[in-house]
Design a protein around this motif. Structure first.
Motif, PDB file in Angstrom:
ATOM      1  N   GLY A   1    -112.314 -13.246 -25.184  1.00 46.33           N
ATOM      2  CA  GLY A   1    -113.740 -13.112 -25.002  1.00 46.33           C
ATOM      3  C   GLY A   1    -114.498 -14.500 -24.981  1.00 46.33           C
ATOM      4  N   ARG A   2    -113.961 -15.591 -25.024  1.00 52.20           N
ATOM      5  CA  ARG A   2    -114.552 -16.711 -25.101  1.00 52.20           C
ATOM      6  C   ARG A   2    -113.834 -17.706 -24.296  1.00 52.20           C
ATOM      7  NH1 ARG A   2    -114.561 -19.722 -29.767  1.00 52.20           N
ATOM      8  NH2 ARG A   2    -112.623 -18.407 -30.449  1.00 52.20           N
ATOM      9  N   SER A   3    -114.102 -17.897 -22.856  1.00 55.04           N
ATOM     10  CA  SER A   3    -113.100 -18.641 -21.986  1.00 55.04           C
ATOM     11  C   SER A   3    -113.037 -20.063 -22.417  1.00 55.04           C
ATOM     12  CB  SER A   3    -113.787 -18.725 -20.607  1.00 55.04           C
ATOM     13  OG  SER A   3    -115.072 -19.418 -20.729  1.00 55.04           O
ATOM     14  N   SER A   4    -113.644 -20.534 -23.443  1.00 54.86           N
ATOM     15  CA  SER A   4    -113.363 -21.851 -23.851  1.00 54.86           C
ATOM     16  C   SER A   4    -112.567 -22.134 -25.162  1.00 54.86           C
ATOM     17  CB  SER A   4    -114.630 -22.736 -24.116  1.00 54.86           C
ATOM     18  OG  SER A   4    -115.349 -21.919 -25.105  1.00 54.86           O
ATOM     19  N   SER A   5    -112.165 -20.938 -25.553  1.00 55.52           N
ATOM     20  CA  SER A   5    -111.058 -21.044 -26.840  1.00 55.52           C
ATOM     21  C   SER A   5    -110.001 -21.770 -26.682  1.00 55.52           C
ATOM     22  CB  SER A   5    -111.270 -19.592 -27.496  1.00 55.52           C
ATOM     23  OG  SER A   5    -110.434 -18.780 -26.535  1.00 55.52           O
ATOM     24  N   ILE A   6    -109.120 -21.667 -25.456  1.00 56.13           N
ATOM     25  CA  ILE A   6    -108.000 -22.482 -25.422  1.00 56.13           C
ATOM     26  C   ILE A   6    -108.019 -23.379 -24.191  1.00 56.13           C
ATOM     27  CG2 ILE A   6    -105.453 -22.043 -24.595  1.00 56.13           C
ATOM     28  CD1 ILE A   6    -105.713 -19.287 -25.504  1.00 56.13           C
ATOM     29  N   SER A   7    -107.536 -24.547 -24.406  1.00 56.73           N
ATOM     30  CA  SER A   7    -107.816 -25.887 -23.685  1.00 56.73           C
ATOM     31  C   SER A   7    -106.258 -26.090 -23.412  1.00 56.73           C
ATOM     32  CB  SER A   7    -108.591 -27.099 -23.970  1.00 56.73           C
ATOM     33  OG  SER A   7    -109.906 -26.519 -24.105  1.00 56.73           O
ATOM     34  N   ILE A   8    -105.739 -26.309 -22.103  1.00 54.50           N
ATOM     35  CA  ILE A   8    -104.477 -26.764 -21.945  1.00 54.50           C
ATOM     36  C   ILE A   8    -104.355 -27.942 -21.334  1.00 54.50           C
ATOM     37  CG2 ILE A   8    -102.138 -26.229 -20.913  1.00 54.50           C
ATOM     38  CD1 ILE A   8    -103.139 -23.122 -20.863  1.00 54.50           C
ATOM     39  N   ILE A   9    -103.655 -29.050 -21.827  1.00 56.74           N
ATOM     40  CA  ILE A   9    -103.464 -30.407 -21.382  1.00 56.74           C
ATOM     41  C   ILE A   9    -102.105 -30.520 -20.827  1.00 56.74           C
ATOM     42  CG2 ILE A   9    -103.809 -32.872 -21.712  1.00 56.74           C
ATOM     43  CD1 ILE A   9    -105.811 -32.058 -23.761  1.00 56.74           C
ATOM     44  N   CYS A  10    -101.918 -30.557 -19.519  1.00 58.26           N
ATOM     45  CA  CYS A  10    -100.606 -30.745 -18.948  1.00 58.26           C
ATOM     46  C   CYS A  10    -100.246 -32.069 -18.536  1.00 58.26           C
ATOM     47  CB  CYS A  10    -100.409 -29.740 -17.708  1.00 58.26           C
ATOM     48  SG  CYS A  10    -100.442 -28.015 -18.130  1.00 58.26           S
ATOM     49  N   ILE A  11     -99.385 -32.535 -19.005  1.00 55.57           N
ATOM     50  CA  ILE A  11     -99.237 -34.057 -18.369  1.00 55.57           C
ATOM     51  C   ILE A  11     -97.782 -33.968 -17.522  1.00 55.57           C
ATOM     52  CG2 ILE A  11     -98.406 -36.554 -19.269  1.00 55.57           C
ATOM     53  CD1 ILE A  11     -99.573 -35.615 -22.070  1.00 55.57           C
ATOM     54  N   VAL A  12     -98.258 -34.486 -16.646  1.00 49.62           N
ATOM     55  CA  VAL A  12     -97.133 -34.178 -15.175  1.00 49.62           C
ATOM     56  C   VAL A  12     -96.718 -35.564 -14.520  1.00 49.62           C
ATOM     57  CG1 VAL A  12     -97.784 -31.869 -14.964  1.00 49.62           C
ATOM     58  CG2 VAL A  12     -98.760 -33.605 -13.606  1.00 49.62           C
ATOM     59  N   ASN A  13     -95.614 -35.658 -13.975  1.00 50.87           N
ATOM     60  CA  ASN A  13     -95.318 -36.821 -13.180  1.00 50.87           C
ATOM     61  C   ASN A  13     -95.442 -36.420 -11.652  1.00 50.87           C
ATOM     62  OD1 ASN A  13     -94.369 -38.582 -15.361  1.00 50.87           O
ATOM     63  ND2 ASN A  13     -92.727 -37.291 -15.356  1.00 50.87           N
ATOM     64  N   ASP A  14     -95.603 -35.092 -11.279  1.00 49.46           N
ATOM     65  CA  ASP A  14     -95.630 -34.707 -10.035  1.00 49.46           C
ATOM     66  C   ASP A  14     -97.130 -34.280  -9.921  1.00 49.46           C
ATOM     67  OD1 ASP A  14     -95.653 -33.535  -7.435  1.00 49.46           O
ATOM     68  OD2 ASP A  14     -94.202 -32.003  -8.205  1.00 49.46           O
ATOM     69  N   ILE A  15     -97.803 -35.207  -8.920  1.00 47.87           N
ATOM     70  CA  ILE A  15     -99.216 -34.773  -8.856  1.00 47.87           C
ATOM     71  C   ILE A  15     -99.658 -33.705  -8.026  1.00 47.87           C
ATOM     72  CG2 ILE A  15     -99.963 -37.218  -9.168  1.00 47.87           C
ATOM     73  CD1 ILE A  15    -100.371 -37.359  -5.974  1.00 47.87           C
ATOM     74  N   THR A  16     -98.586 -33.354  -7.456  1.00 51.97           N
ATOM     75  CA  THR A  16     -98.776 -31.803  -6.659  1.00 51.97           C
ATOM     76  C   THR A  16     -98.261 -30.600  -7.616  1.00 51.97           C
ATOM     77  OG1 THR A  16     -96.241 -31.792  -5.751  1.00 51.97           O
ATOM     78  CG2 THR A  16     -98.289 -33.149  -4.341  1.00 51.97           C
ATOM     79  N   PHE A  17     -98.155 -30.742  -8.497  1.00 54.80           N
ATOM     80  CA  PHE A  17     -97.833 -29.684  -9.521  1.00 54.80           C
ATOM     81  C   PHE A  17     -98.495 -28.577  -9.454  1.00 54.80           C
ATOM     82  CE2 PHE A  17     -98.538 -27.902 -13.848  1.00 54.80           C
ATOM     83  CZ  PHE A  17     -97.439 -27.253 -14.151  1.00 54.80           C
ATOM     84  N   THR A  18     -99.841 -28.524  -9.418  1.00 54.61           N
ATOM     85  CA  THR A  18    -100.633 -27.381  -9.455  1.00 54.61           C
ATOM     86  C   THR A  18    -100.380 -26.621  -7.868  1.00 54.61           C
ATOM     87  OG1 THR A  18    -102.694 -28.564  -8.752  1.00 54.61           O
ATOM     88  CG2 THR A  18    -102.274 -28.173 -11.133  1.00 54.61           C
ATOM     89  N   THR A  19    -100.162 -27.413  -6.940  1.00 50.18           N
ATOM     90  CA  THR A  19     -99.870 -26.497  -5.593  1.00 50.18           C
ATOM     91  C   THR A  19     -98.587 -25.858  -5.806  1.00 50.18           C
ATOM     92  OG1 THR A  19     -98.880 -28.536  -4.709  1.00 50.18           O
ATOM     93  CG2 THR A  19    -101.418 -28.363  -4.558  1.00 50.18           C
ATOM     94  N   LYS A  20     -97.692 -26.018  -6.688  1.00 51.44           N
ATOM     95  CA  LYS A  20     -96.338 -25.340  -6.685  1.00 51.44           C
ATOM     96  C   LYS A  20     -96.356 -24.055  -7.647  1.00 51.44           C
ATOM     97  CE  LYS A  20     -94.041 -29.757  -5.540  1.00 51.44           C
ATOM     98  NZ  LYS A  20     -93.358 -30.721  -5.972  1.00 51.44           N
TER      99      LYS A  20
END
Length: 108
Positions: A48-67
């Protein structure tokens, strides 16, 4: 585990910051996959609180989110930052700075 995280976030009104290094490699592993990202994003909204979880993803592939699967992409709103690779002298300096923390005196 996610049920436990949801309950804590709802009952204690805490915030969770998850930092996942090498996320792109973690997601490609067959026994792990990408569903953990989806489940955390779902937990984020179920509190119920959209800011209660933050995820920091460290990646080597800059196209990661498109996959990522479409159902994850629709919930994942990344803020991207890029960093240059370290060069040899920088890596040497970093390692030398850490020597005192990793080794006994006069062993290196």
């Amino acid at each position: 585990m996610l049920k436990f995280i949801r309950e804590i976030l709802q009952n204690k009104q805490l915030r969770l910051v998850l930092i996942a290094d090498e996320t792109d490699k973690l997601v490609r592993r067959k026994n792990i996959g990408e569903e953990w990202i989806f489940e955390l994003l779902e937990a984020r909204y179920s509190t119920g609180r959209s800011s209660s979880i933050s995820i920091i993803c460290i990646v080597n592939d800059i196209t990661f989110t498109t996959k990522l699967s479409p159902h994850i992409q629709s919930r994942f709103n990344p803020w991207k930052m890029s960093f240059n690779r370290y060069n040899s002298p920088q890596l040497f300096d970093i390692l030398m700075d850490r020597v005192p923390y990793a080794f006994n005196p006069n062993s290196v």
